[in-house]
Design a protein around this motif. Structure first.
Motif, PDB file in Angstrom:
ATOM      1  N   THR A  80       0.797  -1.224   0.000  1.00 58.83           N
ATOM      2  CA  THR A  80       0.000   0.000   0.000  1.00 58.83           C
ATOM      3  C   THR A  80       0.830   1.275   0.000  1.00 58.83           C
ATOM      4  N   ARG A  81       2.143   1.177   0.103  1.00 59.62           N
ATOM      5  CA  ARG A  81       2.994   2.357   0.090  1.00 59.62           C
ATOM      6  C   ARG A  81       3.958   2.305  -1.088  1.00 59.62           C
ATOM      7  N   HIS A  82       4.269   3.481  -1.614  1.00 60.56           N
ATOM      8  CA  HIS A  82       5.126   3.557  -2.790  1.00 60.56           C
ATOM      9  C   HIS A  82       6.122   4.692  -2.604  1.00 60.56           C
ATOM     10  N   GLU A  83       7.315   4.500  -3.128  1.00 52.91           N
ATOM     11  CA  GLU A  83       8.345   5.532  -3.080  1.00 52.91           C
ATOM     12  C   GLU A  83       8.303   6.307  -4.391  1.00 52.91           C
ATOM     13  N   VAL A  84       8.135   7.627  -4.290  1.00 55.41           N
ATOM     14  CA  VAL A  84       7.998   8.471  -5.481  1.00 55.41           C
ATOM     15  C   VAL A  84       8.949   9.657  -5.387  1.00 55.41           C
ATOM     16  N   ASP A  85       9.156  10.310  -6.548  1.00 54.84           N
ATOM     17  CA  ASP A  85       9.929  11.551  -6.576  1.00 54.84           C
ATOM     18  C   ASP A  85       9.051  12.708  -6.121  1.00 54.84           C
ATOM     19  N   ALA A  86       9.636  13.627  -5.388  1.00 58.25           N
ATOM     20  CA  ALA A  86       8.908  14.804  -4.910  1.00 58.25           C
ATOM     21  C   ALA A  86       9.814  16.022  -5.004  1.00 58.25           C
ATOM     22  N   THR A  87       9.187  17.201  -5.032  1.00 58.61           N
ATOM     23  CA  THR A  87       9.913  18.465  -5.121  1.00 58.61           C
ATOM     24  C   THR A  87       9.631  19.295  -3.879  1.00 58.61           C
ATOM     25  N   LEU A  88      10.687  19.775  -3.233  1.00 57.52           N
ATOM     26  CA  LEU A  88      10.519  20.611  -2.051  1.00 57.52           C
ATOM     27  C   LEU A  88       9.914  21.953  -2.437  1.00 57.52           C
ATOM     28  N   THR A  89       8.934  22.397  -1.676  1.00 59.80           N
ATOM     29  CA  THR A  89       8.332  23.709  -1.900  1.00 59.80           C
ATOM     30  C   THR A  89       8.862  24.744  -0.918  1.00 59.80           C
ATOM     31  N   GLU A  90       9.764  24.359  -0.018  1.00 60.55           N
ATOM     32  CA  GLU A  90      10.336  25.282   0.958  1.00 60.55           C
ATOM     33  C   GLU A  90      11.728  24.817   1.341  1.00 60.55           C
ATOM     34  N   ASP A  91      12.512  25.735   1.874  1.00 61.45           N
ATOM     35  CA  ASP A  91      13.854  25.392   2.334  1.00 61.45           C
ATOM     36  C   ASP A  91      13.768  24.560   3.615  1.00 61.45           C
ATOM     37  N   VAL A  92      14.720  23.652   3.756  1.00 64.23           N
ATOM     38  CA  VAL A  92      14.796  22.811   4.953  1.00 64.23           C
ATOM     39  C   VAL A  92      15.891  23.367   5.864  1.00 64.23           C
ATOM     40  N   PRO A  93      15.636  23.516   7.167  1.00 62.41           N
ATOM     41  CA  PRO A  93      16.671  24.047   8.075  1.00 62.41           C
ATOM     42  C   PRO A  93      17.940  23.205   8.026  1.00 62.41           C
ATOM     43  N   ARG A  94      19.048  23.877   8.267  1.00 62.21           N
ATOM     44  CA  ARG A  94      20.329  23.181   8.323  1.00 62.21           C
ATOM     45  C   ARG A  94      20.524  22.556   9.703  1.00 62.21           C
ATOM     46  N   HIS A  95      21.266  21.482   9.721  1.00 59.47           N
ATOM     47  CA  HIS A  95      21.569  20.837  10.996  1.00 59.47           C
ATOM     48  C   HIS A  95      22.643  21.632  11.727  1.00 59.47           C
ATOM     49  N   PRO A  96      22.557  21.709  13.073  1.00 59.39           N
ATOM     50  CA  PRO A  96      23.583  22.467  13.818  1.00 59.39           C
ATOM     51  C   PRO A  96      24.991  21.952  13.617  1.00 59.39           C
ATOM     52  N   GLU A  97      25.157  20.680  13.283  1.00 60.71           N
ATOM     53  CA  GLU A  97      26.484  20.095  13.084  1.00 60.71           C
ATOM     54  C   GLU A  97      26.546  19.462  11.701  1.00 60.71           C
ATOM     55  N   PRO A  98      26.651  20.261  10.646  1.00 61.42           N
ATOM     56  CA  PRO A  98      26.675  19.690   9.289  1.00 61.42           C
ATOM     57  C   PRO A  98      27.865  18.739   9.100  1.00 61.42           C
ATOM     58  N   GLY A  99      27.615  17.653   8.396  1.00 65.58           N
ATOM     59  CA  GLY A  99      28.667  16.682   8.118  1.00 65.58           C
ATOM     60  C   GLY A  99      28.859  15.632   9.190  1.00 65.58           C
TER      61      GLY A  99
END
Length: 211
Positions: A80-99
């Protein structure tokens, strides 16, 4: 000769301990042991043996039932679930410790635009990696209605959840045995106190003296 000090004598040896036979300690005669004491000891031993036998059995049964439940859930999710392509409509916050390792595993909720399995365009909120900007392409899991969803359970998730249920069942059995023992001890204690009060009510008048 009067006044002379007798020579020192060796210290007496240890007193012989009277033999009590080969009976174990809990079966030796004891005038202070009451019938309720023997009952309480037997109940405690019986509960201990019951817990040692039932806890592993309860854990195995719970693990098998939970594994069957989660395996069926995983099969239903895969259908009943499927993996599809999607497009972000907003920016996602950055993680405090990138990498960092934590940043690689972190997911933030964000709105995405996607095409459902039946061809409709819809928007949904999905968990996506941090630091992505609007317009980025991501892969998300959705239901047939276009709602964002978690991926189907993996074998490792099924196994870990099943083992968790087994552990809870075993611990629950131990706690149940401990609670039963505590209730039994409290009941025996109350009975002993009531017996002492009755015995004292019968004995106290004989201890009183008239002036």
């Amino acid at each position: 000769m009067a006044g002379t000090i007798p020579p020192a004598q060796p210290p007496p040896g240890p007193r012989p301990v009277p033999s009590r036979g080969s009976r174990p300690w809990h079966r030796r005669p004891n005038p202070l042991r009451r019938p309720t004491d023997r009952f309480q000891a037997r109940i405690g031993l019986g509960l201990l043996l019951a817990v040692l036998v039932v806890a592993p059995v309860a854990g195995v049964v719970a693990e098998k039932l939970a594994h069957g439940h989660y395996a069926a859930m995983a099969r239903h999710q895969a259908l009943t679930r499927h993996e599809v392509d999607a497009t972000l409509t907003e920016d996602v916050p950055r993680h405090p410790e990138p990498g960092s390792d934590e940043a690689k595993l972190a997911r933030y909720p964000a709105e995405v635009r996607l095409t459902t399995p039946d061809g409709r365009t819809a928007t949904a909120r999905a968990e996506v990696p941090p630091g992505l900007s609007a317009g980025s392409r991501v892969r998300v899991w959705v239901t047939a209605d276009g709602e964002a969803a978690e991926p189907p359970l993996t074998r490792e998730q099924i196994r870990s959840r099943s083992m968790g249920c087994a552990l809870l069942a075993a611990v629950g059995t131990v706690l149940t045995g401990a609670a039963a023992h505590a209730v039994t001890c409290r009941a025996v204690r109350r009975r002993n106190l009531a017996a002492w009060e009755r015995a004292w009510a019968e004995t106290a008048p004989r201890w009183t003296t008239s002036g």
